[in-house]
Design a protein around this motif. Structure first.
Motif, PDB file in Angstrom:
ATOM      1  N   LEU A 137      11.135 103.222  51.919  1.00  0.00           N
ATOM      2  CA  LEU A 137       9.906 102.575  51.459  1.00  0.00           C
ATOM      3  C   LEU A 137       9.740 101.187  52.041  1.00  0.00           C
ATOM      4  CD1 LEU A 137       9.851 103.558  47.672  1.00  0.00           C
ATOM      5  CD2 LEU A 137       8.299 104.371  49.447  1.00  0.00           C
ATOM      6  N   ILE A 138      10.826 100.442  52.106  1.00  0.00           N
ATOM      7  CA  ILE A 138      10.728  99.067  52.609  1.00  0.00           C
ATOM      8  C   ILE A 138      10.248  99.058  54.054  1.00  0.00           C
ATOM      9  CG2 ILE A 138      12.044  96.993  53.173  1.00  0.00           C
ATOM     10  CD1 ILE A 138      13.788  97.531  50.761  1.00  0.00           C
ATOM     11  N   THR A 139      10.873  99.873  54.903  1.00  0.00           N
ATOM     12  CA  THR A 139      10.481  99.928  56.312  1.00  0.00           C
ATOM     13  C   THR A 139       9.049 100.430  56.456  1.00  0.00           C
ATOM     14  OG1 THR A 139      12.759 100.301  57.009  1.00  0.00           O
ATOM     15  CG2 THR A 139      11.032 100.906  58.562  1.00  0.00           C
ATOM     16  N   ALA A 140       8.700 101.466  55.699  1.00  0.00           N
ATOM     17  CA  ALA A 140       7.371 102.054  55.809  1.00  0.00           C
ATOM     18  C   ALA A 140       6.267 101.062  55.465  1.00  0.00           C
ATOM     19  CB  ALA A 140       7.265 103.280  54.909  1.00  0.00           C
ATOM     20  N   LEU A 141       6.498 100.200  54.479  1.00  0.00           N
ATOM     21  CA  LEU A 141       5.477  99.258  54.065  1.00  0.00           C
ATOM     22  C   LEU A 141       5.544  97.941  54.835  1.00  0.00           C
ATOM     23  CD1 LEU A 141       5.536  99.920  50.223  1.00  0.00           C
ATOM     24  CD2 LEU A 141       3.656 100.426  51.803  1.00  0.00           C
ATOM     25  N   LEU A 192       5.607 111.817  44.681  1.00  0.00           N
ATOM     26  CA  LEU A 192       5.945 112.226  46.035  1.00  0.00           C
ATOM     27  C   LEU A 192       5.722 111.043  46.983  1.00  0.00           C
ATOM     28  CD1 LEU A 192       4.366 115.798  46.155  1.00  0.00           C
ATOM     29  CD2 LEU A 192       6.788 115.202  45.917  1.00  0.00           C
ATOM     30  N   PRO A 193       6.571 110.885  48.001  1.00  0.00           N
ATOM     31  CA  PRO A 193       6.504 109.699  48.855  1.00  0.00           C
ATOM     32  C   PRO A 193       5.143 109.468  49.498  1.00  0.00           C
ATOM     33  CG  PRO A 193       8.521 110.921  49.280  1.00  0.00           C
ATOM     34  CD  PRO A 193       7.695 111.764  48.366  1.00  0.00           C
ATOM     35  N   HIS A 194       4.531 110.535  50.043  1.00  0.00           N
ATOM     36  CA  HIS A 194       3.268 110.318  50.747  1.00  0.00           C
ATOM     37  C   HIS A 194       2.173 109.868  49.793  1.00  0.00           C
ATOM     38  CE1 HIS A 194       2.611 114.504  49.329  1.00  0.00           C
ATOM     39  NE2 HIS A 194       1.329 114.176  49.334  1.00  0.00           N
ATOM     40  N   ALA A 195       2.171 110.391  48.561  1.00  0.00           N
ATOM     41  CA  ALA A 195       1.160 109.994  47.587  1.00  0.00           C
ATOM     42  C   ALA A 195       1.357 108.534  47.168  1.00  0.00           C
ATOM     43  CB  ALA A 195       1.221 110.906  46.362  1.00  0.00           C
ATOM     44  N   VAL A 196       2.606 108.139  46.951  1.00  0.00           N
ATOM     45  CA  VAL A 196       2.896 106.755  46.572  1.00  0.00           C
ATOM     46  C   VAL A 196       2.522 105.799  47.700  1.00  0.00           C
ATOM     47  CG1 VAL A 196       4.775 105.139  46.063  1.00  0.00           C
ATOM     48  CG2 VAL A 196       4.679 107.355  44.894  1.00  0.00           C
ATOM     49  N   LEU A 197       2.875 106.141  48.928  1.00  0.00           N
ATOM     50  CA  LEU A 197       2.557 105.273  50.059  1.00  0.00           C
ATOM     51  C   LEU A 197       1.051 105.188  50.288  1.00  0.00           C
ATOM     52  CD1 LEU A 197       5.401 106.213  52.571  1.00  0.00           C
ATOM     53  CD2 LEU A 197       5.068 104.020  51.423  1.00  0.00           C
ATOM     54  N   ASP A 198       0.348 106.301  50.164  1.00  0.00           N
ATOM     55  CA  ASP A 198      -1.112 106.278  50.317  1.00  0.00           C
ATOM     56  C   ASP A 198      -1.745 105.367  49.266  1.00  0.00           C
ATOM     57  OD1 ASP A 198      -0.968 107.994  52.439  1.00  0.00           O
ATOM     58  OD2 ASP A 198      -1.588 109.784  51.316  1.00  0.00           O
ATOM     59  N   PHE A 199      -1.275 105.487  48.022  1.00  0.00           N
ATOM     60  CA  PHE A 199      -1.773 104.626  46.948  1.00  0.00           C
ATOM     61  C   PHE A 199      -1.494 103.158  47.269  1.00  0.00           C
ATOM     62  CE2 PHE A 199      -0.566 102.117  43.217  1.00  0.00           C
ATOM     63  CZ  PHE A 199      -1.716 102.180  42.444  1.00  0.00           C
ATOM     64  N   ALA A 200      -0.265 102.853  47.663  1.00  0.00           N
ATOM     65  CA  ALA A 200       0.105 101.468  47.937  1.00  0.00           C
ATOM     66  C   ALA A 200      -0.735 100.886  49.071  1.00  0.00           C
ATOM     67  CB  ALA A 200       1.589 101.375  48.274  1.00  0.00           C
ATOM     68  N   ARG A 201      -0.865 101.625  50.162  1.00  0.00           N
ATOM     69  CA  ARG A 201      -1.640 101.126  51.306  1.00  0.00           C
ATOM     70  C   ARG A 201      -3.097 100.852  50.910  1.00  0.00           C
ATOM     71  NH1 ARG A 201       1.101 105.707  54.152  1.00  0.00           N
ATOM     72  NH2 ARG A 201       2.835 104.817  55.361  1.00  0.00           N
ATOM     73  N   LYS A 202      -3.703 101.828  50.245  1.00  0.00           N
ATOM     74  CA  LYS A 202      -5.114 101.701  49.889  1.00  0.00           C
ATOM     75  C   LYS A 202      -5.349 100.555  48.914  1.00  0.00           C
ATOM     76  CE  LYS A 202      -8.875 104.161  47.561  1.00  0.00           C
ATOM     77  NZ  LYS A 202      -9.279 105.405  46.860  1.00  0.00           N
ATOM     78  N   GLU A 203      -4.556 100.493  47.861  1.00  0.00           N
ATOM     79  CA  GLU A 203      -4.810  99.510  46.814  1.00  0.00           C
ATOM     80  C   GLU A 203      -4.412  98.099  47.243  1.00  0.00           C
ATOM     81  OE1 GLU A 203      -6.612 100.192  44.452  1.00  0.00           O
ATOM     82  OE2 GLU A 203      -6.556 102.384  44.492  1.00  0.00           O
ATOM     83  N   ILE A 204      -3.351  97.961  48.019  1.00  0.00           N
ATOM     84  CA  ILE A 204      -2.993  96.634  48.515  1.00  0.00           C
ATOM     85  C   ILE A 204      -4.076  96.113  49.449  1.00  0.00           C
ATOM     86  CG2 ILE A 204      -1.371  95.345  49.985  1.00  0.00           C
ATOM     87  CD1 ILE A 204       0.876  97.084  48.822  1.00  0.00           C
TER      88      ILE A 204
END
Length: 409
Positions: free
Chosen positions: A193-197, A133-145
């Motif tokens: 995803l590109i814009t969000a990150l 799901l988008p929010h889970a993937v984005l949360d993971f990416a933000r936290k781990e990056i």
């Protein structure tokens, strides 16, 4: 084999690495990328070898090598002394010269890798889920990056070229296959995803199909240098693929060339089905669930499948004929000299699948088809994430082989 540099710089025209605004600057950037690409391909090259391979003058090669060394992109190797003259100093890529991040979005897990300039994975992060799901993937990416950036020194953070995302296209179309509610998967239709990150990260973000990304990783860091043309299979939750022609990944007009999963394959006594339903890991997951065996190690421990026994044996026997048929069909269109098989499984399983597929090819009518050699990939289960991490390098530091001005043997 040699590759010509841009003709405008044959006599050593100089320009800043960042001087892309001028024609001269573009030429210098091209020739820097060419030299970095050749050093990457050959492992280590001295000035005389680079001059021979590029067609540039020794003086020009010296100027560019010095600049790349000052920028921290090349490192000196151990001098080798010949019979006459000065010792030859081979140059190699500097591992700490550039870093890049790769984010792989899968149907059962998401992975993040930090990769250095020579393709070595320095850090890996993973999270599994029932479906993406988008929010889970984005949360993971933000936290781990954020966590990875904190571990790097300020100087190393400046050397991050970007984030590359390797993701299946149109994830909302796979709700039924992954067992997800359609309403939840439809959230992918509304996310960029590109814009969000990019709004949160200090470096560029790029996106590519996940199987194509795995193919890119094989070209850059795997067996790509051994074959000029080949077809590539990556077996994940769903099977995907890639086409390599003239040492370059061919993505097609929509970026989806090599999407082998949609190819119809025969099933004895039944209507043909798509390869995605005949040679994917989700079939093994289904087998394990039917036998009341927990399939989660497929995603949580992709390096160890020792506990699956006869179910793994049956799965390999099931997928090999379908893979063989797809290879024969692909080879009837383009005479690929080689097919490379890799996937999200342990090397021992990859070895067995490759051998079983080769054996299954022998049972097919191949009259008029030149059978390709079938070999294992070398990058392995992280190929999609590593391919994602390649994207920033391809944009700035690796020259697309198809853009070489001239190629001679």
């Amino acid at each position: 084999m040699s590759f010509s540099a841009s003709p405008a710089d044959k006599d050593g025209a100089s320009a800043s690495r960042h001087g892309r605004g001028s024609k001269q600057g573009d030429v210098r950037v091209h020739n820097e990328q060419l030299m970095l690409t050749l050093v990457r391909r050959h492992g280590a090259l001295a000035k005389a070898e680079l001059a021979r391979l590029t067609g540039l003058s020794p003086q020009t090669v010296s100027v560019i090598m010095r600049k790349l060394e000052e920028d921290g992109l090349l490192a000196r190797g151990t001098p080798t002394r010949g019979r006459v003259g000065q010792p030859s100093i081979p140059m190699t890529l500097a591992a700490d010269g550039v870093y890049s991040l790769g984010l792989k979005i899968g149907r059962r897990s998401v992975d993040l890798v930090l990769m250095d300039f020579i393709g070595r994975v320095r850090e890996t992060r993973r999270r599994s889920y029932a479906w993406p799901l988008p929010h889970a993937v984005l949360d993971f990416a933000r936290k781990e990056i954020a966590g990875l950036l904190k571990k790097l020194s300020p100087e190393k953070r400046k050397r991050i070229a970007g984030l590359g995302i390797a993701s299946p296209f149109e994830l909302w179309n796979w709700a039924g296959e992954v067992g997800a509610p359609q309403a939840e998967m439809d959230a992918w239709r509304r996310i960029d995803l590109i814009t969000a990150l990019e709004r949160e990260l200090p470096f560029p973000v790029s996106l590519q199909n996940d199987a194509t990304s795995a193919c890119v990783a094989e070209v850059v860091f795997g067996r790509g240098s051994a074959f000029k043309d080949f077809f590539y299979f990556f077996i994940g939750f769903f099977i995907g693929g890639g086409v390599v022609l003239n040492n370059a990944v061919f993505t097609g007009s929509t970026g989806n060339a090599g999407a082998i999963g949609t190819m119809p394959v025969p099933v004895r006594g039944k209507q043909p089905i798509q390869l995605i339903d005949a040679a994917s890991i989700h079939l093994l997951e289904t087998r394990l669930k039917a036998a009341k065996i927990d399939p989660s190690p497929l995603w949580l421990q992709p390096e160890n499948w020792d506990g699956f026994g006869k179910h793994l044996d049956a799965w390999i026997a099931e997928i090999a004929p379908a893979l063989a048929y797809a290879i024969a069909a692909s080879s009837s269109v383009i005479d690929f000299p080689a097919v490379i098989i890799d996937g999200a499984f342990p090397p021992a399983v990859r070895r067995r699948i490759t051998a079983a597929t080769g054996k299954a090819m022998q049972a097919l009518d191949l009259e008029g088809i030149q059978p390709p050699v079938i070999v294992e990939g070398e990058v392995g289960q992280n190929a999609r994430a590593i391919g994602g991490a390649c994207l920033p390098l391809l944009n700035r530091y690796i020259l697309d082989p198809s853009s070489f001005v001239k190629e001679i043997t």
